[in-house]
Design a protein around this motif. Structure first.
Motif, mmCIF file in Angstrom:
data_model
loop_
_atom_site.group_PDB
_atom_site.id
_atom_site.type_symbol
_atom_site.label_atom_id
_atom_site.label_comp_id
_atom_site.label_asym_id
_atom_site.label_seq_id
_atom_site.Cartn_x
_atom_site.Cartn_y
_atom_site.Cartn_z
ATOM 1 N N GLN A 1 0.851 -1.073 0.107
ATOM 2 C CA GLN A 1 -0.150 0.133 0.225
ATOM 3 C C GLN A 1 0.712 0.865 -0.141
ATOM 4 O O GLN A 1 0.505 2.260 -0.540
ATOM 5 C CB GLN A 1 -1.084 -0.154 1.056
ATOM 6 N N VAL B 1 2.418 1.636 -3.453
ATOM 7 C CA VAL B 1 0.556 2.300 -3.966
ATOM 8 C C VAL B 1 0.338 2.941 -4.172
ATOM 9 O O VAL B 1 0.365 4.564 -5.020
ATOM 10 C CB VAL B 1 -0.543 1.409 -4.653
ATOM 11 N N ASP B 2 0.774 4.057 -3.318
ATOM 12 C CA ASP B 2 0.707 5.718 -2.746
ATOM 13 C C ASP B 2 1.256 6.053 -2.838
ATOM 14 O O ASP B 2 1.381 7.388 -3.504
ATOM 15 C CB ASP B 2 0.130 5.582 -0.843
ATOM 16 N N ARG C 1 -5.987 3.370 -5.316
ATOM 17 C CA ARG C 1 -5.308 2.380 -5.650
ATOM 18 C C ARG C 1 -5.490 1.253 -6.353
ATOM 19 O O ARG C 1 -4.870 0.624 -6.793
ATOM 20 C CB ARG C 1 -5.166 2.111 -3.940
#
Length: 251
Positions: free
Chosen positions: A174, A177-178, A211
């Motif tokens: 995550q 992705v961010d 996302r």
């Protein structure tokens, strides 16, 4: 504390190709710096060079925050015009000597794809060869030894890349992705434009949908990152590699 320097051609490449390993190193308490050798000012279908360069620098710092990267430096070189000149070799050498990394992660110098990427790979190779040579002056003192060097993949490197080091980045997926989403100019605008996906891009304020969009269209980089031992730099034994990369199982 170990020190890692990731060197690419354009802002967003350190995040996409080495964002996971960078986040893992940062979580382990190590210092990671990103360096790109151009300012990315060609990578858009609407924005002109100057405003795009400013925007991509801002995006880079937001991405660094997402990954725990402590420094993000961008050379003021036009995107699409990078050449492995002596002047730039000395600039890259100066940055390596200044950061004093244990580990350098760079692009492949050989192969097809974006000429900036190949030039960036060549510049790192040339600079690393000289970082310990005291009579090659660049404004910073020489290193006592060369760093260990790994090559990361890019979109065109599959024919020449070897998976010597395999990193499971799912624990930090995550964050990666961010970091990619911080580069909205690329992952929500220019990339989808190039791939004919603009009509599928979700609203920028719908974070979960964005996302999911990155996960759908850039899936190959979000669970595993692989690296090749560079043909230059210091040769490390297994014990040192395990100290540098304690989360890697295939050493």
């Amino acid at each position: 504390m170990l020190r890692t320097l990731v060197i690419a051609a354009h802002p967003d490449e350190p995040e996409l190709y080495a964002g996971g390993i960078s986040a893992l190193l940062s979580k382990a308490g190590h210092a990671v710096k990103f360096l790109t050798l151009t300012n990315g000012d060609a990578g858009h279908h609407e924005l002109e060079r100057a405003p795009l360069a400013r925007r991509r620098a801002e995006e880079g710092w937001r991405a660094a925050d997402a990954l725990g990267v402590v420094n993000y430096e961008i050379f003021d070189v036009h995107d699409g015009l990078l050449e492995p000149t002596v002047e730039l070799r000395l600039q890259v050498m100066r940055e390596i000597r200044a950061w004093r990394p244990d580990l350098v992660i760079a692009l492949h110098a050989d192969g097809s794809g974006h000429p900036d990427n190949r030039a960036a790979g060549k510049l790192v190779e040339q600079a690393v060869e000289l970082v310990t040579v005291r009579n090659v002056e660049c404004g910073k003192p020489p290193l006592e030894r060369q760093p260990v060097c790994l090559l990361m993949t890019d979109y065109a490197s599959d024919p020449v890349h070897r998976d010597d080091v395999v990193v499971d980045v799912t624990p930090v997926a995550q964050a990666k992705v961010d970091a990619c989403l911080a580069h909205a100019s690329q992952f929500l605008e220019f990339g989808p434009f190039q791939r004919g996906l603009l009509d599928r891009v979700p609203p920028a304020d719908d974070v979960d949908a964005c996302r999911a969009f990155v996960g759908e269209y850039w899936p190959g980089h979000l669970s595993t990152e692989t690296f090749q031992f560079a043909p230059y730099g210091r040769r490390a034994d297994t014990a040192e590699l395990r100290r540098l990369l304690p989360f890697v199982q295939n050493l």
